[in-house]
Design an enzyme around this catalytic site. Structure first.
Site, mmCIF file in Angstrom:
data_model
loop_
_atom_site.group_PDB
_atom_site.id
_atom_site.type_symbol
_atom_site.label_atom_id
_atom_site.label_comp_id
_atom_site.label_asym_id
_atom_site.label_seq_id
_atom_site.Cartn_x
_atom_site.Cartn_y
_atom_site.Cartn_z
ATOM 1 C CG HIS A 1 -1.895 1.097 1.260
ATOM 2 N ND1 HIS A 1 -1.561 2.380 1.647
ATOM 3 C CD2 HIS A 1 -3.209 1.116 0.936
ATOM 4 C CE1 HIS A 1 -2.647 3.141 1.558
ATOM 5 N NE2 HIS A 1 -3.658 2.402 1.128
ATOM 6 C CG ASP B 1 -8.435 3.992 -1.229
ATOM 7 O OD1 ASP B 1 -8.029 3.571 -0.137
ATOM 8 O OD2 ASP B 1 -7.791 4.782 -1.933
#
Length: 351
Positions: free
Chosen positions: A188, A314
């Site tokens: 990430h 997200d």
């Protein structure tokens, strides 16, 4: 309107969101202390100096949602038709923390908190293990604990750790553990380290708008070109945001990498068993987090294979019902939509 966004799969598939974040109060408090004490790098000041302190509507809503692993989050999933969320400790995890014992304690506590939430909502939440890469041996043990004791289905690392990248042999115990438990690594984004953030920060481009993707895409390339997948052929690495732009560069990446190998220009650039593009088709997975854009999704499916492209929202950084509708409405067949929303996640996370 959310009446057309229901959970349960009536549209022909479940929606599994694969890059969804949570925070712990302790984690955020350490970030704030580091900022106050002058121990934080410029990226942490920019990112968490905003989200944890700004009175703006965006920051306050995101903080409320990050800290909730209960009914608020479930209600938000229900409102947008998200059947299951794959959850990970929000960026940058514990990786900037200078006190190693504190970092490990907070990561372990976050994993325990997430495991408890997954136990409360076993049909809705799925966990990824948080680690403290500052201590790779401890992190390897935590990966094993996550897989064997907590029921987690993968591992998330938030790009660099205080300017160090995972291609450094120092981090090899982490990769050995990933292969041992046969789980994917989700890389990430984090804000770029001080060594590269300057021009981005001064232009307001250091975060999700640009800096995240540039830095994380570089991280994945470092791993590929050092031969991580030749050493660990079964390893799967996942990145979000439609591959941090790399799928669209594959032709040029291959051409210039091979030219660099032939010319012996760089000491570390050695021949690989496959091309970069081939590794994207065998060892890299991509999610659409923050990029609910049909042309980008379909391009990735075309160049990587539609078994390697997964849905993500997200949450809570980009919580937009119309983006779910846009992905539902893509001009692809029902079987391709099933892979995108549901069965690819079930396959790669072994759900």
């Amino acid at each position: 309107m959310t009446d057309d966004l229901k959970t349960g799969g009536a549209q022909g598939y479940l929606r599994i969101a694969t890059e969804e974040a949570f925070a712990t109060r302790e984690q955020v408090d350490v970030f704030l202390r580091m900022i106050r004490d002058g121990q934080a790098d410029r990226g942490l000041v920019s990112l968490w100096g905003f989200y944890a302190q700004s009175p703006s509507e965006r920051a306050t809503l995101i903080m409320e949602r990050l800290l909730d692993l209960g009914e608020r989050r479930i209600a938000d999933m229900d409102a947008t038709g998200i059947d299951k969320a794959i959850l990970a400790l929000t960026s940058p995890g514990v990786q900037p923390m200078l006190d190693l014992d504190e970092a490990k304690r907070i990561a372990r506590a976050a994993n325990d908190q997430l495991a408890a939430a997954c136990a409360r909502y076993p049909d809705r939440f799925i966990g990824l293990t948080a680690v403290a890469p500052q201590d790779p041996v401890w992190s390897a043990a935590e990966i094993r604990r996550g897989a064997t004791e907590l029921g987690f289905k993968g591992v998330q690392i938030n790009s660099h750790t205080q300017g160090r990248y995972l291609d450094d042999p120092f981090f090899d115990p982490i990769f050995r553990a990933l292969v041992e438990v046969d789980q994917p690594l989700y890389i990430h984004p984090a804000t770029p380290p001080d060594s590269m953030i300057g021009p981005m920060l001064e232009a307001g481009l250091d975060g999700a708008i640009f800096g995240f993707g540039v830095e994380t895409g570089m991280h994945l390339l470092r791993l590929i070109t050092i031969g991580i997948f030749d050493r660990y052929p079964t390893l799967q690495i996942m990145v979000g945001h439609m591959g941090e732009a790399l799928p669209y560069w594959l032709y040029r990446l291959d051409y210039m990498h091979q030219a660099g190998v032939r010319s012996n220009r760089y000491e570390r650039m050695k021949p690989l068993n496959k091309s970069i593009a081939d590794y994207f088709r065998s060892n890299v997975l991509v999610t659409c987090s923050g990029m609910a854009w049909e042309p980008a999704v379909r391009f990735c499916q075309q160049v990587m294979g539609d078994d390697r492209v997964l849905y993500a929202m997200d949450y809570p950084y980009q919580y937009v019902a119309d983006e779910v509708r846009a992905m539902d409405a893509m001009d692809i067949g029902i079987e391709a939509k099933q892979r995108f929303f549901q069965t690819n996640a079930e396959r790669w996370f072994k759900l």
